[in-house]
Design an enzyme around this catalytic site. Structure first.
Site, short mmCIF file in Angstrom:
data_model
loop_
_atom_site.label_atom_id
_atom_site.label_comp_id
_atom_site.label_asym_id
_atom_site.label_seq_id
_atom_site.Cartn_x
_atom_site.Cartn_y
_atom_site.Cartn_z
CB ALA A 16 -17.97 0.52 3.11
CG ASP A 20 -11.39 7.01 9.91
OD1 ASP A 20 -12.11 6.08 10.32
OD2 ASP A 20 -10.16 6.90 9.74
CB THR A 80 -4.44 5.66 0.96
OG1 THR A 80 -3.51 6.73 0.83
CG2 THR A 80 -3.78 4.45 1.58
CE1 TYR A 81 -10.85 9.64 -3.83
CE2 TYR A 81 -11.88 9.88 -1.69
CZ TYR A 81 -11.82 10.19 -3.03
OH TYR A 81 -12.74 11.05 -3.58
CD GLU A 122 -2.69 1.29 2.50
OE1 GLU A 122 -3.58 0.42 2.55
OE2 GLU A 122 -2.52 2.16 3.37
CD GLN A 153 -6.68 -0.86 10.79
OE1 GLN A 153 -5.71 -0.71 10.06
NE2 GLN A 153 -7.54 0.09 11.05
CD GLN A 201 4.56 6.19 10.84
OE1 GLN A 201 5.35 5.26 11.01
NE2 GLN A 201 4.43 6.78 9.68
P1 FAD Z 1 -17.89 0.18 7.05
O1 FAD Z 1 -17.73 -1.17 6.45
O2 FAD Z 1 -19.03 1.02 6.59
O3 FAD Z 1 -17.97 -0.01 8.64
C1 FAD Z 1 -17.85 1.11 9.50
C2 FAD Z 1 -18.54 0.85 10.83
O4 FAD Z 1 -19.95 0.83 10.63
C3 FAD Z 1 -18.20 -0.49 11.47
O5 FAD Z 1 -18.15 -0.31 12.86
C4 FAD Z 1 -19.36 -1.39 11.07
O6 FAD Z 1 -19.57 -2.46 11.98
C5 FAD Z 1 -20.50 -0.38 11.12
N1 FAD Z 1 -21.64 -0.72 10.24
C6 FAD Z 1 -21.59 -1.16 8.98
N2 FAD Z 1 -22.84 -1.33 8.49
C7 FAD Z 1 -23.69 -0.96 9.48
C8 FAD Z 1 -25.12 -0.90 9.60
N3 FAD Z 1 -25.92 -1.26 8.60
N4 FAD Z 1 -25.65 -0.46 10.78
C9 FAD Z 1 -24.86 -0.09 11.82
N5 FAD Z 1 -23.50 -0.13 11.76
C10 FAD Z 1 -22.93 -0.56 10.60
N6 FAD Z 1 -9.59 5.54 5.20
C11 FAD Z 1 -9.43 6.54 4.32
O7 FAD Z 1 -9.92 7.65 4.56
N7 FAD Z 1 -8.73 6.37 3.14
C12 FAD Z 1 -8.19 5.16 2.81
O8 FAD Z 1 -7.56 5.03 1.75
C13 FAD Z 1 -8.33 4.08 3.73
N8 FAD Z 1 -7.82 2.85 3.46
C14 FAD Z 1 -8.05 1.80 4.31
C15 FAD Z 1 -7.60 0.50 3.96
C16 FAD Z 1 -7.82 -0.57 4.81
C17 FAD Z 1 -7.34 -1.95 4.42
C18 FAD Z 1 -8.50 -0.37 6.05
C19 FAD Z 1 -8.73 -1.54 6.99
C20 FAD Z 1 -8.96 0.89 6.40
C21 FAD Z 1 -8.76 1.99 5.54
N9 FAD Z 1 -9.23 3.26 5.83
C22 FAD Z 1 -9.06 4.30 4.94
C23 FAD Z 1 -9.92 3.52 7.11
C24 FAD Z 1 -11.45 3.31 7.01
O9 FAD Z 1 -12.00 4.28 6.16
C25 FAD Z 1 -12.02 3.43 8.42
O10 FAD Z 1 -11.60 2.35 9.21
C26 FAD Z 1 -13.52 3.67 8.54
O11 FAD Z 1 -13.78 4.05 9.89
C27 FAD Z 1 -14.38 2.45 8.24
O12 FAD Z 1 -14.39 2.17 6.90
P2 FAD Z 1 -15.10 0.81 6.37
O13 FAD Z 1 -15.07 0.87 4.90
O14 FAD Z 1 -14.51 -0.37 7.04
O15 FAD Z 1 -16.59 1.07 6.91
#
Ligand code: FAD
Length: 288
Positions: free
Chosen positions: A124, A108, A48-49, A17, A175, A211
């Protein structure tokens, strides 16, 4: 190249990454680092974005540079601050740049996030659904071996993960974690729930003690005692910390491969020397 077929070859995938420049002036430095990492010929590189306060403007451009080096790119895309028009525009931009793989993320919450405001995307899963409807992309999603920091229980987090996968996720990337047993326990529970897509293990070689403390606070990732002692011992000796961090990550990867993971995704933080050290030391283990 679509990533779908990588895991059908029967060997563990190995990928890196990278993150785009945080400001215009950094572009050439990032470009040089990305090209140098691409020369190691990983199976793919993700970009990343807008993570960690960085900009999202250059994701497509850096992904295009990755592919110009003959390495498939996986572009991250977040939806928390976007509406459907913006996402459509981003998908068109990625398609025009020849990108065929997207890691679909919520992102986030920004500081001024108002949970009560109407919005097109809350999770997501809705982004996955829209990318699937748009067509033409292999779709990845994020998952959290120790549970997502906002979710009250790992069980609930896994239920939401299953819903997300069912909307059309082709593979998952985890993660970072520092205790492999967290991943094995997660995989056991995910498979039992019927989540069968490939899961790539996210490994971060810690090269800077300051970090990592910040990252751990934000992500909720725990540190095993063995690793805490390494941080305590080497935090004030950057060269020793870097060497110990790379060796710890390499040992983690050996154990992960020995236990049958399908892919290793390294959070290499734009550091070609770290990427090279892992590639060279693990060449036989990873059958490269
Ligand atoms: P989701 O899958 O939507 O989950 C987020 C939270 O919502 C979880 O707690 C889940 O249990 C909960 N949830 C999901 N669906 C529901 C529902 N229907 N009802 C209630 N709760 C629900 N961030 C960036 O800004 N840019 C990046 O490039 C980036 N790259 C990443 C790459 C990886 C491999 C990882 C693991 C994380 C990355 N992140 C990045 C961070 C990520 O955006 C955050 O961890 C964010 O808080 C959650 O994203 P997600 O897509 O997992 O969310």
């Amino acid at each position: 190249m679509r990533l779908n077929d990588i895991w059908k070859r029967g060997r563990v995938s190995f990928s890196f990454e990278v993150f785009p420049p945080k400001k215009d002036g950094d572009f050439q430095t990032v470009r040089a680092a990305v090209e140098s990492i691409a020369q190691l010929k990983p199976d793919f590189m993700s970009v990343t974005y807008g993570a960690g306060g960085g900009t999202s403007d250059y994701t497509a451009e850096i992904a295009r540079i990755v592919q110009s080096q003959g390495v498939p790119a996986l572009a991250h895309l977040t939806c928390v601050s976007a509406d459907r028009d913006r996402i459509r525009h981003e998908l068109e931009k990625l398609q025009a740049a020849g990108i065929e793989n997207i890691l679909a993320l919520r992102g986030d919450y920004p500081e001024d996030y108002d949970p009560a405001a109407p919005r097109d995307y809350r999770y997501a899963a809705s982004l996955v659904e829209d990318i699937r409807a748009y067509g033409g992309f292999t779709i990845g999603g994020a998952c959290y071996p120790e549970g997502h920091v906002e979710c009250p229980s790992q069980e609930e987090d896994l239920r939401h993960l299953k819903e997300k996968v069912e909307k059309g996720v082709d593979f998952l990337t985890t993660q970072m974690f520092f205790d492999n047993s967290a991943l094995y326990s997660f995989l056991y529970r995910a498979r039992a729930l019927g989540i069968t897509v490939p899961v790539l293990a996210g490994v971060m070689p810690v090269t800077n003690a300051g970090q990592i403390q910040r990252i751990l606070r934000l992500s909720g990732t725990t540190l095993p005692y063995r690793f805490r002692m390494i941080l305590d011992q080497f935090r004030d000796r950057p060269d020793a910390m870097k060497q110990a961090g790379v060796i710890y990550a390499a040992e983690q990867i050996v154990d992960l491969v020995a236990n049958g993971v399908q892919g290793i995704h390294v959070y290499v933080m734009n550091k070609p020397d770290v990427a090279r050290a892992l590639s060279e030391n693990l060449a036989r283990v990873l059958e490269r």
